[in-house]
Design an enzyme around this catalytic site. Sequence first.
Site: not given
Length: 159
Positions: A118-120
């Site tokens: 995951i990454h924002m």
Amino acid sequence: MDHLWTPWRYGYITAGTAGQECVFCSKQQAADRDSFVVFRGEHNFIMLNLYPYNSGHVMIAPYAHIATLEQAEPATREEMMRLTARCEAALRALYKPDGVNLGMNIGACAGAGVAGHIHMHVLPRWCGDASFISVIGETRVLPEELPITWDRLKRALGE
Ligand SMILES: [Zn+2]
């Protein structure tokens, strides 16, 4: 509704995901200047998107290789949101954008280039930044080179 396909944006990452190492896991090991990491927190780090939508496009990712937000420890999630706000503030100060996009794509079908980690995304937006050349020429026009963005953001986030 019209649809505009933008496959060039994540082609570089999806090309490397079939049985190859995760870009977030490998980049967090490299020296900051080589990996374009601009900040290292306790549970997450911030790195430049190597093929940014706009100059200043950063990604906040946990050190842990996890595929969903619910798998993240509460402390990781909290720090991720704190760092998101910090990036938003730094981008506003440095780039004076008209707006900011924040967001996560969870899973490949939701648009995640790296579906396993995951990454924002945090990126500055300007009115009219989806220009003619981007739409027709499949080319982004980026006014700033990555090492300069890295230098500016590293200083802004380190303060
Ligand atoms: Zn990973």
